[in-house]
Structures are given as structure tokens and as C-alpha cells.
Design an enzyme around this catalytic site. Sequence first.
Site, PDB file in Angstrom:
ATOM      1  N   LYS A   1      -6.254  -9.098 -18.920  1.00 46.87           N
ATOM      2  CA  LYS A   1      -6.444  -9.351 -20.344  1.00 46.87           C
ATOM      3  C   LYS A   1      -6.085 -10.782 -20.734  1.00 46.87           C
ATOM      4  O   LYS A   1      -6.809 -11.424 -21.500  1.00 46.87           O
ATOM      5  CB  LYS A   1      -5.610  -8.362 -21.154  1.00 46.87           C
ATOM      6  CG  LYS A   1      -5.773  -8.477 -22.661  1.00 46.87           C
ATOM      7  CD  LYS A   1      -7.123  -7.964 -23.130  1.00 46.87           C
ATOM      8  CE  LYS A   1      -7.191  -6.451 -23.036  1.00 46.87           C
ATOM      9  NZ  LYS A   1      -8.433  -5.918 -23.614  1.00 46.87           N
TER      10      LYS A   1
ATOM     11  N   CYS B   1       5.245  -6.154   1.587  1.00 47.98           N
ATOM     12  CA  CYS B   1       5.608  -4.743   1.690  1.00 47.98           C
ATOM     13  C   CYS B   1       4.889  -4.097   2.878  1.00 47.98           C
ATOM     14  O   CYS B   1       5.191  -4.410   4.026  1.00 47.98           O
ATOM     15  CB  CYS B   1       5.318  -4.032   0.364  1.00 47.98           C
ATOM     16  SG  CYS B   1       6.166  -2.444   0.198  1.00 47.98           S
ATOM     17  N   TYR B   2       3.912  -3.226   2.635  1.00 49.61           N
ATOM     18  CA  TYR B   2       3.163  -2.623   3.738  1.00 49.61           C
ATOM     19  C   TYR B   2       2.535  -3.704   4.605  1.00 49.61           C
ATOM     20  O   TYR B   2       2.466  -3.570   5.843  1.00 49.61           O
ATOM     21  CB  TYR B   2       2.081  -1.692   3.186  1.00 49.61           C
ATOM     22  CG  TYR B   2       1.270  -0.970   4.233  1.00 49.61           C
ATOM     23  CD1 TYR B   2       1.689   0.261   4.739  1.00 49.61           C
ATOM     24  CD2 TYR B   2       0.080  -1.510   4.716  1.00 49.61           C
ATOM     25  CE1 TYR B   2       0.941   0.929   5.703  1.00 49.61           C
ATOM     26  CE2 TYR B   2      -0.673  -0.858   5.670  1.00 49.61           C
ATOM     27  CZ  TYR B   2      -0.244   0.364   6.166  1.00 49.61           C
ATOM     28  OH  TYR B   2      -0.987   1.019   7.129  1.00 49.61           O
TER      29      TYR B   2
ATOM     30  N   SER C   1     -16.370  -8.765 -26.461  1.00 52.39           N
ATOM     31  CA  SER C   1     -16.721  -9.996 -27.175  1.00 52.39           C
ATOM     32  C   SER C   1     -16.843 -11.178 -26.218  1.00 52.39           C
ATOM     33  O   SER C   1     -17.788 -11.976 -26.307  1.00 52.39           O
ATOM     34  CB  SER C   1     -15.675 -10.306 -28.245  1.00 52.39           C
ATOM     35  OG  SER C   1     -15.643  -9.293 -29.223  1.00 52.39           O
TER      36      SER C   1
ATOM     37  N   GLY D   1     -13.937  -5.745 -29.722  1.00 49.64           N
ATOM     38  CA  GLY D   1     -12.699  -5.989 -29.004  1.00 49.64           C
ATOM     39  C   GLY D   1     -12.819  -7.247 -28.155  1.00 49.64           C
ATOM     40  O   GLY D   1     -13.891  -7.832 -28.003  1.00 49.64           O
TER      41      GLY D   1
ATOM     42  N   GLY E   1       0.826  -1.202   0.000  1.00 42.50           N
ATOM     43  CA  GLY E   1       0.000   0.000   0.000  1.00 42.50           C
ATOM     44  C   GLY E   1       0.862   1.254   0.000  1.00 42.50           C
ATOM     45  O   GLY E   1       2.053   1.191   0.340  1.00 42.50           O
TER      46      GLY E   1
ATOM     47  N   GLU F   1       4.615 -10.573  -6.557  1.00 44.13           N
ATOM     48  CA  GLU F   1       3.543 -10.684  -7.541  1.00 44.13           C
ATOM     49  C   GLU F   1       3.878 -10.066  -8.893  1.00 44.13           C
ATOM     50  O   GLU F   1       3.216 -10.349  -9.893  1.00 44.13           O
ATOM     51  CB  GLU F   1       2.255 -10.049  -6.995  1.00 44.13           C
ATOM     52  CG  GLU F   1       2.299  -8.530  -6.843  1.00 44.13           C
ATOM     53  CD  GLU F   1       2.836  -8.043  -5.520  1.00 44.13           C
ATOM     54  OE1 GLU F   1       2.487  -6.927  -5.108  1.00 44.13           O
ATOM     55  OE2 GLU F   1       3.631  -8.773  -4.884  1.00 44.13           O
TER      56      GLU F   1
ATOM     57  N   HIS G   1       8.025  -7.275  -3.726  1.00 47.49           N
ATOM     58  CA  HIS G   1       6.758  -7.654  -4.362  1.00 47.49           C
ATOM     59  C   HIS G   1       6.948  -8.919  -5.197  1.00 47.49           C
ATOM     60  O   HIS G   1       7.437  -8.859  -6.333  1.00 47.49           O
ATOM     61  CB  HIS G   1       6.237  -6.519  -5.242  1.00 47.49           C
ATOM     62  CG  HIS G   1       5.746  -5.347  -4.472  1.00 47.49           C
ATOM     63  ND1 HIS G   1       4.449  -5.254  -4.025  1.00 47.49           N
ATOM     64  CD2 HIS G   1       6.387  -4.228  -4.036  1.00 47.49           C
ATOM     65  CE1 HIS G   1       4.291  -4.117  -3.360  1.00 47.49           C
ATOM     66  NE2 HIS G   1       5.458  -3.483  -3.351  1.00 47.49           N
TER      67      HIS G   1
ATOM     68  N   ASP H   1     -12.587  -7.792 -24.863  1.00 43.67           N
ATOM     69  CA  ASP H   1     -13.338  -7.750 -23.610  1.00 43.67           C
ATOM     70  C   ASP H   1     -14.848  -7.798 -23.831  1.00 43.67           C
ATOM     71  O   ASP H   1     -15.546  -8.622 -23.231  1.00 43.67           O
ATOM     72  CB  ASP H   1     -12.965  -6.490 -22.818  1.00 43.67           C
ATOM     73  CG  ASP H   1     -11.477  -6.372 -22.594  1.00 43.67           C
ATOM     74  OD1 ASP H   1     -10.805  -7.424 -22.567  1.00 43.67           O
ATOM     75  OD2 ASP H   1     -10.977  -5.242 -22.465  1.00 43.67           O
TER      76      ASP H   1
END
Length: 515
Positions: A371, A83-84, A232, A228, A56, A175, A173, A230
Site C-alpha cells: 500500500k 530462517c528456513y 485509482s 480507493g 517458510g 524484513e 527475520h 489501489d
Amino acid sequence: MSAHELILILDFGSQYTQLIARRVRELSVYCEIVPCTIPLEEVKQKNPKGLILSGGPSSLTDPDAPQAPEGLFELDLPMLGICYGMQLMAKNLGGKVANSTLREYGHAEVVIDKTCKLFKGVETDEQGLTSVWMSHGDHVAHLPEGFTATGSTENNPITAMQKDNRIFGLQFHPEVSHTPEGLTMIENFVRICGMSQDWTTESFIDETIARLKSEVGDGRVVLGLSGGVDSSVAAALLSRAIGDQLYCIFVDNGLLRKDEVAEVVKAFNNGFSMNLEVVDASAEFLGELKGVTDPEEKRKIIGRLFIEAFDKSAKALGNVQFLGQGTIYPDVIESTSFKGPSATIKSHHNVGGLPEKMNLSLIEPLRELFKDEVRRIGYGLGLPKELVSRHPFPGPGLAVRVLGEVTKERCDILREADAIYIEEIRNADWYDKIAQAFAVLLPIQSVGVMGDERTHEDVVALRAVNTTDFMTADWTHIPYELLAKISGRIINEVKGINRVTYDISSKPPATIEWE
């Protein structure tokens, strides 16, 4: 989804929180993100098998810094603080957090203790170092009782910590893709939690379709289809769930790619149980954009006109109760504070603007997916590769790729240049190696020589980036020979262009789009 085992992610405002969820989902584990303000009783009701505390932007030295639910650290669950989240864990359990005199941002090399279960299988060099991504101004100055340090850097002797092989803290991090061994660490935590890893693309599709059927019932859904990825995939999910109760409206705003209307109509007339209407509003859009050069003003005009055109067509349908949208997570995280005190980056997506205008209940089946996950869902639904693999296209269309004034003539020039660009990278088998590629028409003209005459014509910039999450991106190293072929074709075949450039900026500091 309640049938799945759960890892709960507490959001303390990090822009990377959803990346944590994405990594967990890559491991076929269901997870939910909840605000850090969630009451402890709600945490217990969700019955998670493990907890992750996100990073954060706040400092624990601030009096109004976000806190964990009272009693959270007394739960007998595996926990991972990032982290935080690590700093908060340390402070709540009796350690000390202080401001760093030497802050760490970006790449760092960490010495790790490989006897720690969190680091099992993590690759290191001969010195026991692994590369990670840092982003912090505070640090854990003193460990809580019972904890041991399991990682350190030159500037920070407590970069990782653990207690009883159940509670872990990472100052970096894991991730983000810039921590190469981060997924291994998260997978180790998943295994420590004892997850069965049964959440898959197929289960998401089945459960989402079931939820949509239940949510919509006998109602009708209207969705703005752009062709597009998304919208679709959202349409395909809704079509599977409710069939011809779905009404799709395609607004042709005059700012689309070459032949886009015909391609979208063809794609959705084959194999989809839905109603599709094409609304030609190109004259209205281009008329109101005349003389406008400010990017934000362009967006506002386009957003307003789209709502008007969409609203008019939707109301003509009669009794419609729901609005479907292909909103995905990057739209949300860069537009709003998502389930926690995250800092807003930008506001141009206008996420959720239509429901307020139209008084419809909102349905967003892809809202918490990235995505690449959306593409996997699309393939799982049997959508054609040409549709699922399409590069993203901005909501305002060519208006934010025609820099300066937007006219039909300038859009036509860009359409032709962009079509050549895409055709050539497809022919060279580079299209699927690139996350997003497009041409930009610049608001300048350059001097040139064609034949025996001097010219003063338009300049096109080509853009191509590699990324997995679209929150960061690197420019694509397209071979010079291919760029030369594309440039030659554009200059020779598109009247009005005499110079082509290639954009080699990364995000950050640049964005993917130019406006």
C-alpha cells in the site's frame, strides 16, 4: 525492467516473502520473487547479482520439505538465507539441522559479531545485543565447513552464520518491522551484491506505462473503479498508457461511504483521459442482503451481484479484451499461494474471480506492491493528495462494517457516524497519522438516557490502526480529548446511536476489519 540489476528472492512459502522484496525495493534495488522450484538454468538466465532464500512454514526434518534447485549453492553469488532459508543452506552445505527443544517466537535479543559485513552499522546495546523477530521451530545444530557463527541467543548458539563474507544466514527475520535494524542488514547485503540502486518510483512508472502500452496495443481495457487508492492508481497508470482506450465502471452498491459517488466522479472528471460510467445497483444489493447476517454469505452475495452488474456494463461496451484490477500484494498473499508453497490465510478477497467469469485477459499493474508503495506511485503520477491518502475501504463496503443485517437505514446511520469520525480526525490533523480509521455499527443495542427519557439504541465502535504493510497492525492511541469530541458529536448528531466505543485490539490476534 530487464535493464535493471537484479536480486532474486526464492520463495519457500513464508508469509513474509514479499516483505523481503519490499525492503529491497526501498533501497532502490529491483528484485523478483520466484518459486523455490525454479530450475537452476532459469536462475542463471535471469543473471542475478545476489540471491535471498526466504523463510517458510516447513521443517527440513519432513521428507517432503521444499528444496532449493540442485546446484544453487555452487553458484558464485552472494547469498542470504533467512530462517528456513538459512537452515536449508546449512543442510545443503554439510551442516546439521535439528528440531528445537526451546522454540523461539516473537522478540529476541541477539549477540552479533560486528566484524561481519552483514552487521556493519547495526546498533547494539552495551552487551552487543540487538532486538530481532524470531519465528522458528528448527535450528542449525552444526555449522557447515568454512562457516562461522556471527550471532547467538540464550537458546540458540547459531542464530547467524557466514562464510567468506559472501554467504550469510539469519535465523531471525530482518524484513519485518519488529527487527529494528533489519533494513540496515538488508542494505549491507545489497552493497555486498554490488547493486547500483537505480530502481525508483519514476523508473517503475515509466517502465510500467511502456509495458502496458505494449501489452494492450490497440485493445480496450475495462476497470472497476471504486475511488480507493489501489483502483485509482491502477486507473491512472492505464490512463497514462492507453488514454481513452480505458473504460472505468463505478458500481454504486448502496454500501459506500457518505457522498462517495459524487466525490469519485468529481475526481476522475478532472485530468483523466478515460471513460467513466456510474451504475446505480443499490436497490439490487440491499434487496438481496435483506435478512442476511453471516459475513461470508454477505461477501458471496456482494461478489456475485458486483460481477453481474459489472459484466452487464462491460458487455454493453462491445469489443473489450482486457480487465484491469487494482490488486496489490496483501490481497494476493492472504488469498492464494503466491509463487511458492505459502500457507493460505483467508479467501474472501476473491482475487482473479472476474477474469474467469468474463473471459478477459487480466492486467494488474500493482500486483506486487504494498500500500505505501502504491501511494508513492500515485503521488508520482500527480494524483491529488485527497485521493492518494485515502484510507483503505473493503470491497464489500459497509456490509462488513454493519454487523448483522444490512439495511439502508443501518447503512445511513453508519455513514453519518463514520463521516463525523473522519471529519474530526482530519480537523485535528490525525488522518494522515493513521493507516486506517473507520466506524462499525454493532448488532446490539444499549440502554441510555437522553434528556428525561431512557433510550435503547445502537452502539458504534471506532477503529484506528497504525501499520505499514497491513499484515500486522497496532491500534492507534488517539488522544482522549479527540475521542470524546467524536463520541459527543456522533451521539448528539446521529439519530439512533447512544453509545460509542473504541477498539484497542491489534492484528494479530484481531484483524483490522471486524468481519
